[in-house]
Write an enzyme that holds these catalytic residues in place. Structure first.
Site, mmCIF file in Angstrom:
data_model
loop_
_atom_site.group_PDB
_atom_site.id
_atom_site.type_symbol
_atom_site.label_atom_id
_atom_site.label_comp_id
_atom_site.label_asym_id
_atom_site.label_seq_id
_atom_site.Cartn_x
_atom_site.Cartn_y
_atom_site.Cartn_z
ATOM 1 N N ALA A 160 -0.995 -0.246 1.622
ATOM 2 C CA ALA A 160 0.362 -0.780 1.728
ATOM 3 C C ALA A 160 1.388 0.342 1.772
ATOM 4 C CB ALA A 160 0.643 -1.718 0.562
ATOM 5 N N TYR A 161 1.253 1.305 0.884
ATOM 6 C CA TYR A 161 2.237 2.388 0.800
ATOM 7 C C TYR A 161 2.221 3.246 2.059
ATOM 8 C CZ TYR A 161 4.813 6.364 -1.128
ATOM 9 O OH TYR A 161 5.742 7.356 -1.354
ATOM 10 N N VAL A 162 1.037 3.631 2.512
ATOM 11 C CA VAL A 162 0.925 4.467 3.714
ATOM 12 C C VAL A 162 1.448 3.718 4.935
ATOM 13 C CG1 VAL A 162 -0.710 5.579 5.281
ATOM 14 C CG2 VAL A 162 -0.939 5.901 2.813
#
Length: 256
Positions: A160-162
């Site tokens: 999700a973050y990437v």
């Protein structure tokens, strides 16, 4: 008291999301030292109030609003409060963010949406509101999105973050192309591992991070703030749409 520096920004007004701690708060203090009035937001009112107290204790012109950048009504409230208090808006720093470490096989939809909405939807909503004010005033402005080395790299257990940070590059470049004719510069600053004086939740040690970084250490929030001020100043007036990496050499090094 803040010793005011000559960065060509005196008298301007900046909004900083996620400005109650860490990188966001450091940017707020550095802007204040450049003679910039600052408005900060975060979700927790008590954190915002404490951060504003620290800024005002140093002589800064500061406003704090409890707001969730994922909420269009909160975004409108924050920008309107800034315009009412200071009469203009020149700089937006999209710094609000969240993250998690989770195996992609077990990553639930709610967690995925939370990260993407904070980093991407929040940045879009804030950028739209800020750009409308900048364009209406006719004097342009700067929108700086805070990315990450994960804007250009992948890493396990951070789907999700990437994805959100990669998406922020696309948003940055698209808005840069659309709004440059109106005098609004949009660009991205992508820090590496920064010492925010908080526990870093990673699946390897802080010593591993320092050793993996060619410079041999974490960055500081003050170093990020210095680059931020430059990128938002008239000295960077021809920078439109780039991703500026401030990572101690992390992305230049292919080893571990």
């Amino acid at each position: 008291m803040i010793a005011v520096t000559d960065d060509g920004l005196r008298g301007r007004v900046a909004i900083i999301t996620g400005g109650s701690q860490g990188i966001g708060e450091a940017i707020a203090h550095r802007f204040a030292a450049a003679g910039v009035a600052v408005a900060i937001c975060a979700q927790r009112a008590e954190r915002v109030e404490a951060a504003v107290d620290r800024l005002r204790a140093q002589g800064a012109q500061a406003l704090g609003v409890a707001a969730d950048v994922r909420n269009p009504d909160d975004v409108t409230k924050f920008v309107d409060a800034t315009l009412e208090r200071f009469g203009r808006l020149d700089i937006l720093i999209n710094n609000a963010g969240t993250g998690q470490i989770r195996d992609s096989l077990t990553l639930d939809l709610a967690s995925w949406r939370d990260v993407l909405d904070t980093h991407l939807t929040g940045a879009l909503l804030m950028s739209q509101a800020a750009a409308r004010a900048m364009i209406a005033r006719g004097t342009g402005g700067v929108i700086l999105n805070i990315g990450s080395i994960h804007s250009v790299l992948g890493m396990p257990k951070r789907a999700a973050y990437v994805t959100a940070k990669h998406g922020l590059i696309g948003l940055t470049r698209t808005l840069a192309c659309e709004w440059a004719p109106h005098g609004v510069r949009v660009l991205m600053l992508a820090p590496g591992y920064i010492d925010t004086r908080r526990e870093i939740k990673v699946d390897f040690t802080e010593a591993d991070i320092a050793r993996r970084t060619p410079l041999g250490r974490f960055g500081t929030v003050e170093e990020v703030a210095e680059v931020t001020v430059f990128l938002c100043s008239p000295r960077a007036s021809f920078l439109v749409g780039p991703v500026i990496l401030a990572d101690g050499g992390w992305t230049a090094y292919a080893g571990w």
